[in-house]
Design an enzyme around this catalytic site. Structure first.
Site, PDB file in Angstrom:
ATOM      1  N   ARG A 171       0.850  -1.186   0.000  1.00 30.33           N
ATOM      2  CA  ARG A 171       0.000   0.000   0.000  1.00 30.33           C
ATOM      3  C   ARG A 171       0.887   1.237   0.000  1.00 30.33           C
ATOM      4  O   ARG A 171       2.013   1.203   0.527  1.00 30.33           O
ATOM      5  CB  ARG A 171      -0.886   0.034   1.249  1.00 30.33           C
ATOM      6  CG  ARG A 171      -2.016  -0.990   1.253  1.00 30.33           C
ATOM      7  CD  ARG A 171      -3.120  -0.606   0.268  1.00 30.33           C
ATOM      8  NE  ARG A 171      -4.267  -1.501   0.323  1.00 30.33           N
ATOM      9  CZ  ARG A 171      -4.498  -2.499  -0.533  1.00 30.33           C
ATOM     10  NH1 ARG A 171      -3.637  -2.754  -1.506  1.00 30.33           N
ATOM     11  NH2 ARG A 171      -5.583  -3.233  -0.437  1.00 30.33           N
TER      12      ARG A 171
ATOM     13  N   HIS B  54      -2.083   0.946  -9.484  1.00 29.88           N
ATOM     14  CA  HIS B  54      -2.689  -0.051  -8.573  1.00 29.88           C
ATOM     15  C   HIS B  54      -3.382  -1.177  -9.359  1.00 29.88           C
ATOM     16  O   HIS B  54      -4.582  -1.438  -9.195  1.00 29.88           O
ATOM     17  CB  HIS B  54      -3.691   0.642  -7.629  1.00 29.88           C
ATOM     18  CG  HIS B  54      -3.935  -0.131  -6.374  1.00 29.88           C
ATOM     19  ND1 HIS B  54      -4.086   0.461  -5.138  1.00 29.88           N
ATOM     20  CD2 HIS B  54      -4.038  -1.459  -6.145  1.00 29.88           C
ATOM     21  CE1 HIS B  54      -4.292  -0.473  -4.219  1.00 29.88           C
ATOM     22  NE2 HIS B  54      -4.265  -1.656  -4.813  1.00 29.88           N
TER      23      HIS B  54
END
Ligand code: NAP
Ligand code: GLV
Length: 310
Positions: free
Chosen positions: A225, A273
């Site tokens: 993340r 992502h």
């Protein structure tokens, strides 16, 4: 017996695949798209973004199936202690993550970021071709995804190490556990891959102190993340040459603001992502099995430990 209602709240195009799988394989379950009326009495919800007022919207909710592997975007308080949170463990999601990690580590091993930069500058400059056996890869996080990536890298001849919270024994992988072992784990790592969950313990772990423990010229791959990385520390480490390159699939702000120093950096390869995503057909099957187990009073797989946060 009436079919058990499972509410789906996500992308409609992928939802069409979910509906097809439920219709063909689960006549005992009824998948319905999100609406306040459908949600009101339902015990099962499949979502990446549940409604803000979940307890009010779904007072009968028993299980929230998260549409991804990471659950850091979900606030425990908003979900409520009585609701079980199940994260996605899907063979296709694992497979695509393994592909991405291989792509990133191979790019660093074969100096691709430097060659792309040289080509942009019009330079024709060969670098030595090194052996995979001399390029140690360290993986932060030896869970479902970290273990699969470790096995694939070891299969290509890279020496692989992994770091986790609890000790592990994995054939062909050197393992380290706990904060005290982190410096030892980092020593000699040429590509460092972050596959940790984002928790209070792991936030900001990719910082200047960690980069200083890597050999000069190492590479970073962050597929965890954005919150794992102190972005200013990485920019400084790249500019000083401490790190040679970074492959970043995740950033603190997604999308990043214009002129983001890392998104624009010549030795950063950044992707939006996309390292791995849940595959609708295989994910639907995981949820069907879990709902049936829960309905029948059996334990479900992949329930998040809310105290650990993953
Ligand atoms: P997982 O199976 O829960 O594994 C997590 C691993 O991290 C475990 O080995 C765990 O150690 C270790 N860990 C957790 N906290 C730690 C700490 N404080 N110190 C050391 N090790 C720690 O998770 P997963 O399915 O592999 O997924 C990992 C993460 O990948 C997700 O949470 C998500 O953030 C990210 N992800 C990204 C994408 C993308 O497209 N970029 C896609 C999917 C997932 P123990 O084994 O000892 O518990
Ligand atoms: C994606 O980032 C996931 O957590 O599945």
């Amino acid at each position: 017996m009436d079919p058990v209602t499972v509410v789906y709240k996500s992308d409609a195009r992928r939802g069409a695949v979910w509906h097809g799988v439920f219709a063909a394989e689960a006549p005992d379950l009824a998948l319905v798209d999100w609406s306040p009326e459908a949600a009101a009495g339902a015990r099962y919800l499949v979502a990446w973004t549940p409604p803000g007022d979940l307890a009010r919207a779904m007072p009968a909710l028993s299980v929230l199936f998260n549409l991804g592997a990471g659950v850091d975007h979900l606030s425990s308080a908003a979900i409520g202690e009585a609701v079980s949170l199940v994260r996605m463990v899907d063979p296709e999601l694992t497979r695509s993550m393994v592909e991405y990690v291989l792509l990133a580590v191979l790019a660093q091993h074969r100096d691709l970021p430097a060659y792309v930069e040289a080509q942009r500058d019009g330079r024709w400059e060969a670098r030595p071709v090194r052996r995979a056996a001399d390029h140690t890869v360290g993986i932060l996080g030896l869970g479902v995804l970290g273990k699969a990536a470790a096995a694939a890298l070891a299969g290509l001849g890279f020496p692989v190490r992994g770091w986790s919270a609890s000790p592990k024994a994995i054939d062909g992988i050197e393992t380290f556990a706990g904060r005290a072992a982190l410096p030892c784990f980092l020593h000699g790592v040429r590509s460092l891959v972050c596959l940790l969950p984002l928790t209070d313990d792991t936030r900001g772990i990719l910082d200047a102190a960690l980069f200083a423990a890597l050999p000069e010229g190492a590479g970073l791959v962050n597929v965890g993340r954005g919150g794992h990385l102190v972005e200013a520390d990485l920019a400084a480490a790249l500019d000083s040459g401490r790190l040679a390159s970074a492959v970043l699939d995740v950033l603190a702000a997604e999308p990043p603001p214009a002129a983001h120093p890392l998104f624009a950096h010549p030795r950063v390869i950044a992707t939006p992502h996309v390292a791995s995503t849940t595959h609708p057909a295989t994910a639907a099957r995981q949820v069907i099995e879990a709902v049936r187990r829960h309905r029948d009073g059996l334990p479900m797989a992949n329930v998040v430990d809310r105290t650990r946060g993953y």
